[in-house]
Write a protein that holds these residues in place. Structure first.
Motif, PDB file in Angstrom:
ATOM      1  N   ASN A 276       0.843  -1.195   0.000  1.00  0.00           N
ATOM      2  CA  ASN A 276       0.000   0.000   0.000  1.00  0.00           C
ATOM      3  C   ASN A 276       0.882   1.250   0.000  1.00  0.00           C
ATOM      4  N   ASP A 277       0.720   2.137   0.972  1.00  0.00           N
ATOM      5  CA  ASP A 277       1.517   3.368   0.968  1.00  0.00           C
ATOM      6  C   ASP A 277       2.910   3.184   1.561  1.00  0.00           C
ATOM      7  N   ALA A 278       3.200   2.043   2.148  1.00  0.00           N
ATOM      8  CA  ALA A 278       4.489   1.820   2.795  1.00  0.00           C
ATOM      9  C   ALA A 278       5.520   1.358   1.771  1.00  0.00           C
ATOM     10  N   VAL A 279       6.653   2.060   1.726  1.00  0.00           N
ATOM     11  CA  VAL A 279       7.781   1.671   0.878  1.00  0.00           C
ATOM     12  C   VAL A 279       8.998   1.546   1.787  1.00  0.00           C
ATOM     13  N   LEU A 280       9.581   0.361   1.832  1.00  0.00           N
ATOM     14  CA  LEU A 280      10.743   0.087   2.674  1.00  0.00           C
ATOM     15  C   LEU A 280      11.945  -0.210   1.792  1.00  0.00           C
ATOM     16  N   VAL A 281      13.032   0.526   2.019  1.00  0.00           N
ATOM     17  CA  VAL A 281      14.284   0.308   1.298  1.00  0.00           C
ATOM     18  C   VAL A 281      15.287  -0.244   2.304  1.00  0.00           C
ATOM     19  N   ASN A 282      15.595  -1.515   2.156  1.00  0.00           N
ATOM     20  CA  ASN A 282      16.457  -2.193   3.130  1.00  0.00           C
ATOM     21  C   ASN A 282      15.947  -1.980   4.559  1.00  0.00           C
ATOM     22  N   GLY A 283      14.627  -2.006   4.694  1.00  0.00           N
ATOM     23  CA  GLY A 283      14.011  -1.902   6.010  1.00  0.00           C
ATOM     24  C   GLY A 283      13.695  -0.503   6.473  1.00  0.00           C
ATOM     25  N   THR A 284      14.159   0.507   5.752  1.00  0.00           N
ATOM     26  CA  THR A 284      13.901   1.903   6.127  1.00  0.00           C
ATOM     27  C   THR A 284      12.748   2.448   5.301  1.00  0.00           C
ATOM     28  N   ARG A 285      11.808   3.085   5.978  1.00  0.00           N
ATOM     29  CA  ARG A 285      10.599   3.566   5.297  1.00  0.00           C
ATOM     30  C   ARG A 285      10.841   4.919   4.633  1.00  0.00           C
ATOM     31  N   TYR A 286      10.323   5.051   3.413  1.00  0.00           N
ATOM     32  CA  TYR A 286      10.440   6.306   2.649  1.00  0.00           C
ATOM     33  C   TYR A 286       9.050   6.731   2.162  1.00  0.00           C
ATOM     34  N   PRO A 287       8.814   8.048   2.094  1.00  0.00           N
ATOM     35  CA  PRO A 287       7.467   8.542   1.705  1.00  0.00           C
ATOM     36  C   PRO A 287       7.290   8.661   0.196  1.00  0.00           C
ATOM     37  N   TYR A 288       7.758   7.692  -0.552  1.00  0.00           N
ATOM     38  CA  TYR A 288       7.718   7.802  -2.011  1.00  0.00           C
ATOM     39  C   TYR A 288       6.289   7.857  -2.546  1.00  0.00           C
ATOM     40  N   VAL A 289       5.407   7.037  -1.991  1.00  0.00           N
ATOM     41  CA  VAL A 289       4.033   7.015  -2.481  1.00  0.00           C
ATOM     42  C   VAL A 289       3.336   8.334  -2.177  1.00  0.00           C
ATOM     43  N   ARG A 290       3.492   8.811  -0.957  1.00  0.00           N
ATOM     44  CA  ARG A 290       2.873  10.089  -0.586  1.00  0.00           C
ATOM     45  C   ARG A 290       3.358  11.210  -1.493  1.00  0.00           C
ATOM     46  N   ASN A 291       4.654  11.244  -1.771  1.00  0.00           N
ATOM     47  CA  ASN A 291       5.197  12.306  -2.613  1.00  0.00           C
ATOM     48  C   ASN A 291       4.706  12.194  -4.050  1.00  0.00           C
ATOM     49  N   ALA A 292       4.637  10.953  -4.555  1.00  0.00           N
ATOM     50  CA  ALA A 292       4.135  10.754  -5.918  1.00  0.00           C
ATOM     51  C   ALA A 292       2.675  11.175  -6.022  1.00  0.00           C
ATOM     52  N   ARG A 293       1.898  10.889  -4.991  1.00  0.00           N
ATOM     53  CA  ARG A 293       0.488  11.300  -4.970  1.00  0.00           C
ATOM     54  C   ARG A 293       0.375  12.829  -4.986  1.00  0.00           C
ATOM     55  N   HIS A 294       1.200  13.468  -4.174  1.00  0.00           N
ATOM     56  CA  HIS A 294       1.189  14.934  -4.111  1.00  0.00           C
ATOM     57  C   HIS A 294       1.557  15.530  -5.465  1.00  0.00           C
ATOM     58  N   GLU A 295       2.569  14.979  -6.136  1.00  0.00           N
ATOM     59  CA  GLU A 295       2.971  15.495  -7.443  1.00  0.00           C
ATOM     60  C   GLU A 295       1.839  15.353  -8.460  1.00  0.00           C
ATOM     61  N   ALA A 296       1.190  14.197  -8.460  1.00  0.00           N
ATOM     62  CA  ALA A 296       0.102  13.969  -9.419  1.00  0.00           C
ATOM     63  C   ALA A 296      -1.060  14.925  -9.164  1.00  0.00           C
ATOM     64  N   GLN A 297      -1.391  15.129  -7.894  1.00  0.00           N
ATOM     65  CA  GLN A 297      -2.496  16.032  -7.569  1.00  0.00           C
ATOM     66  C   GLN A 297      -2.161  17.472  -7.969  1.00  0.00           C
ATOM     67  N   ARG A 298      -0.931  17.867  -7.728  1.00  0.00           N
ATOM     68  CA  ARG A 298      -0.531  19.223  -8.098  1.00  0.00           C
ATOM     69  C   ARG A 298      -0.536  19.388  -9.615  1.00  0.00           C
ATOM     70  N   ALA A 299      -0.010  18.394 -10.323  1.00  0.00           N
ATOM     71  CA  ALA A 299      -0.013  18.454 -11.786  1.00  0.00           C
ATOM     72  C   ALA A 299      -1.438  18.481 -12.330  1.00  0.00           C
ATOM     73  N   GLU A 300      -2.328  17.715 -11.724  1.00  0.00           N
ATOM     74  CA  GLU A 300      -3.717  17.696 -12.170  1.00  0.00           C
ATOM     75  C   GLU A 300      -4.344  19.077 -12.013  1.00  0.00           C
ATOM     76  N   ARG A 301      -4.082  19.722 -10.883  1.00  0.00           N
ATOM     77  CA  ARG A 301      -4.648  21.052 -10.656  1.00  0.00           C
ATOM     78  C   ARG A 301      -4.100  22.065 -11.667  1.00  0.00           C
ATOM     79  N   LEU A 302      -2.804  22.044 -11.918  1.00  0.00           N
ATOM     80  CA  LEU A 302      -2.188  23.012 -12.819  1.00  0.00           C
ATOM     81  C   LEU A 302      -2.597  22.775 -14.274  1.00  0.00           C
ATOM     82  N   LEU A 303      -2.614  21.523 -14.692  1.00  0.00           N
ATOM     83  CA  LEU A 303      -2.994  21.227 -16.073  1.00  0.00           C
ATOM     84  C   LEU A 303      -4.477  21.495 -16.318  1.00  0.00           C
ATOM     85  N   THR A 304      -5.295  21.203 -15.322  1.00  0.00           N
ATOM     86  CA  THR A 304      -6.730  21.484 -15.459  1.00  0.00           C
ATOM     87  C   THR A 304      -6.973  22.976 -15.657  1.00  0.00           C
ATOM     88  N   ALA A 305      -6.250  23.793 -14.869  1.00  0.00           N
ATOM     89  CA  ALA A 305      -6.394  25.244 -15.002  1.00  0.00           C
ATOM     90  C   ALA A 305      -5.907  25.727 -16.362  1.00  0.00           C
TER      91      ALA A 305
END
Length: 372
Positions: A276-305
């Motif tokens: 799901n939203d958890a990404v572990l790199v050699n056991g360490t958690r990184y917010p890759y999914v959250r950041n990718a979601r934020h980028e997509a949402q921001r791009a959607e808002r800008l492109l829609t406008a």
């Protein structure tokens, strides 16, 4: 033949150095790190760090106190570009620190930006910072070379006499002074090297991280070029600058399969686990999914406008790793291995007609679209 004096001005140490027609002020921060030096003869200032305001103010105060007031001191100290807010590091997107870079012109065509452009710019900045930190030491090593050359010229005037004097431990006064100056230059060079070493090590460590990211973006850029080669209906942008604080999107893809923002993660020797939203790199958690979601949402808002109607954007995390295990895909972000990217994109169902692809890409390629 020369003199040297030290005075403390507004918490910074100022050393005046006068040798062989040169007259300079070397300024050191309270912690001992070099801030740079000022040439009293030419008025030029050479900055070793981004703290130009302290260096400029210190030099101005010293010159005023010692009768060396110039035009800049009469009207007030003007900070150099390195000291301006635009030249300092600021907070970045959620993935880590970034540095503001010159914004593209409003009408710049982003299709001209190669993969990893932002990371390459950052590596260039790090190289410049490391060179600046090492500049005082390099100056003193150059000064030492110059003194050695002068010593050779003096010695050549009377080689036999110097040999005989050396046997009894006595040098001509001019040679003795040169030897003293050489010893002083070597000490200064080593002192500045030691002062710069922590900064240089920190910059080198940061450069390793940025270089790893650049390597990943170049690999994905080649894969996307293959996608476009196989199906020219797909359009791609790289290193898209977003906003005004140095953030960017690694890749934006527009085509029959939809509009996608791609975040690349390069961990060639690591094991990556996704649930799901958890990404572990050699056991360490990184917010890759959250950041990718934020980028997509921001791009959607800008492109829609920019387009004038809703543009749906999906986020993708492309991972290059020794091993990637996806136990459960996130609800609204795709995570996949880089080796699967081309096949995955070509297998996507068609959701955009040719005219829709043209309209969205026409907006996406304009730098002004991403500034809001």
């Amino acid at each position: 033949m020369g003199s040297s004096d030290v005075v403390v001005v507004i918490d910074a140490s100022v050393t005046r150095w006068q040798r062989f027609g040169k007259d300079r002020l070397y300024v050191t921060a309270p912690d001992g790190s070099p801030l740079g030096w000022h040439d009293l003869a030419t008025g030029a200032t050479h900055y070793a760090t981004a703290d130009a305001a302290l260096l400029d103010a210190t030099v101005a105060r010293w010159r005023a106190q010692h009768g060396h007031v110039g035009r800049s001191e009469l009207v007030g100290v003007v900070p150099s570009p390195a000291a301006s807010p635009e030249g300092r590091r600021t907070a970045s997107s959620a993935d880590g620190p970034s540095t503001p870079r010159p914004e593209p012109a409003a009408d710049e065509d982003l299709t001209l930006r190669p993969p990893g452009q932002s990371l390459a710019d950052r590596l260039t900045e790090l190289d410049a910072q490391a060179a600046s930190a090492q500049a005082p030491a390099r100056y003193w090593w150059a000064e030492l070379d110059e003194l050695r050359a002068q010593d050779r010229l003096v010695r050549a005037q009377s080689p036999l006499g110097d040999l005989l004097r050396g046997l009894v431990g006595r040098r001509r006064p001019e040679r003795q002074e040169l030897r003293d100056l050489m010893r002083e230059a070597k000490q200064e060079a080593r002192r500045h090297e030691a002062a710069a070493a922590p900064t240089v090590r920190e910059l080198a460590a940061e450069a390793v991280s940025w270089q790893r990211g650049l390597d990943g973006e170049l690999v994905v850029g080649q894969l996307l070029a293959e996608v476009v080669r196989r199906d020219p209906r797909w359009r791609v942008l790289h290193s898209v600058p977003v906003g005004s604080r140095g953030a960017d999107i690694d890749h934006v893809l527009v085509g029959p399969g939809g509009v996608l923002t791609l975040k690349t993660k390069h961990h060639p020797s690591a094991r990556v686990f996704v649930a799901n939203d958890a990404v572990l790199v050699n056991g360490t958690r990184y917010p890759y999914v959250r950041n990718a979601r934020h980028e997509a949402q921001r791009a959607e808002r800008l492109l829609t406008a920019a387009v004038g109607r809703r543009v749906v954007v999906e986020g993708v995390v492309v991972v290059r790793a020794q091993d990637l295990t996806v136990r459960a895909q996130p609800a609204d972000v795709h995570v996949l291995a880089s080796r699967r990217l081309v096949r995955w994109l070509r297998a996507r169902p068609e959701v955009l007609a040719a005219d829709e692809v043209d309209a969205v890409f026409a907006a996406a390629r304009r730098a002004s679209t991403w500034r809001a």
